[in-house]
Motif scaffolding. Structure first.
Motif, PDB file in Angstrom:
ATOM      1  N   GLY A  35     -32.428 -30.162 -28.244  1.00 45.54           N
ATOM      2  CA  GLY A  35     -32.329 -30.320 -29.746  1.00 45.54           C
ATOM      3  C   GLY A  35     -32.835 -31.772 -30.008  1.00 45.54           C
ATOM      4  N   TRP A  36     -33.490 -32.022 -31.182  1.00 40.47           N
ATOM      5  CA  TRP A  36     -33.836 -33.361 -31.526  1.00 40.47           C
ATOM      6  C   TRP A  36     -32.705 -33.658 -32.698  1.00 40.47           C
ATOM      7  N   PHE A  37     -32.345 -34.688 -32.677  1.00 36.75           N
ATOM      8  CA  PHE A  37     -31.344 -35.506 -33.727  1.00 36.75           C
ATOM      9  C   PHE A  37     -31.788 -36.527 -34.225  1.00 36.75           C
ATOM     10  N   ARG A  38     -31.462 -36.986 -35.457  1.00 33.91           N
ATOM     11  CA  ARG A  38     -31.593 -38.391 -35.982  1.00 33.91           C
ATOM     12  C   ARG A  38     -30.391 -38.810 -36.501  1.00 33.91           C
ATOM     13  N   ASN A  57     -37.814 -18.723 -30.700  1.00 29.65           N
ATOM     14  CA  ASN A  57     -36.464 -19.101 -31.053  1.00 29.65           C
ATOM     15  C   ASN A  57     -36.096 -20.352 -31.389  1.00 29.65           C
ATOM     16  N   ALA A  58     -37.073 -21.186 -32.072  1.00 28.35           N
ATOM     17  CA  ALA A  58     -36.975 -22.423 -32.696  1.00 28.35           C
ATOM     18  C   ALA A  58     -36.211 -22.771 -33.834  1.00 28.35           C
ATOM     19  N   PHE A  68     -42.448 -30.875 -39.558  1.00 29.07           N
ATOM     20  CA  PHE A  68     -42.131 -30.897 -38.039  1.00 29.07           C
ATOM     21  C   PHE A  68     -42.236 -29.804 -37.307  1.00 29.07           C
ATOM     22  N   THR A  69     -42.514 -29.897 -36.089  1.00 29.24           N
ATOM     23  CA  THR A  69     -42.918 -28.700 -35.273  1.00 29.24           C
ATOM     24  C   THR A  69     -42.260 -29.074 -33.737  1.00 29.24           C
ATOM     25  N   ILE A  70     -41.478 -28.218 -33.405  1.00 33.08           N
ATOM     26  CA  ILE A  70     -40.917 -28.222 -31.887  1.00 33.08           C
ATOM     27  C   ILE A  70     -41.436 -27.479 -31.009  1.00 33.08           C
ATOM     28  N   SER A  71     -41.967 -27.953 -29.963  1.00 36.02           N
ATOM     29  CA  SER A  71     -42.673 -27.329 -28.954  1.00 36.02           C
ATOM     30  C   SER A  71     -42.081 -27.420 -27.588  1.00 36.02           C
ATOM     31  N   LEU A  81     -41.592 -33.230 -30.419  1.00 36.85           N
ATOM     32  CA  LEU A  81     -41.440 -33.066 -31.709  1.00 36.85           C
ATOM     33  C   LEU A  81     -42.562 -33.647 -32.390  1.00 36.85           C
ATOM     34  N   GLN A  82     -43.425 -32.882 -32.886  1.00 35.83           N
ATOM     35  CA  GLN A  82     -44.618 -33.260 -33.782  1.00 35.83           C
ATOM     36  C   GLN A  82     -44.303 -33.458 -35.330  1.00 35.83           C
TER      37      GLN A  82
END
Length: 119
Positions: A35-38, A57-58, A68-71, A81-82
């Protein structure tokens, strides 16, 4: 033992883009959700996006959906994380974290990377 290394933060003007990368080291990387958090000053930490196997499953938070796109190409590659169309309110310290897919709590954290979006 799970280790995470985040990179890619920086200073960008509003409307610009940045790509964050999270390198994951674990014995069974494919067993973990990344996961990306901020967290912005004075605000609670929030989840931005997460992924286990594939974009299918994102999860992407409503606040950044469409921007934002997670890949993750495969379990051995970094989780990216784009971030496009960045806004000043996206300014925060961004963290990547990992949890085993069978649990609910993220219990492995990388160091943060600062993202600053100027208006």
């Amino acid at each position: 033992q799970v280790q995470l290394q985040a990179s890619g933060g920086g200073l960008v003007q509003a409307g610009g883009s940045l790509r964050l990368s999270c390198a994951v080291s674990a014995r069974t990387v494919s067993s973990y959700v990344i996961g990306w958090f901020r967290q912005a000053p004075g605000k609670d930490r929030e989840v931005v996006a997460s992924i286990r196997w594939s974009p299918a499953n994102a999860y992407v938070a409503d606040s950044v959906k469409g921007r934002f796109t997670i890949s993750r190409d495969n379990a051995k590659k970094p989780v990216d994380l784009q971030m496009n169309s960045l806004k000043p309110e996206d300014t925060a310290t961004y963290y990547c974290a990992a949890k085993h897919h069978a649990v609910t709590t993220y219990d492995h954290w990388g160091q943060g990377t600062q993202v600053t979006v100027s208006s």
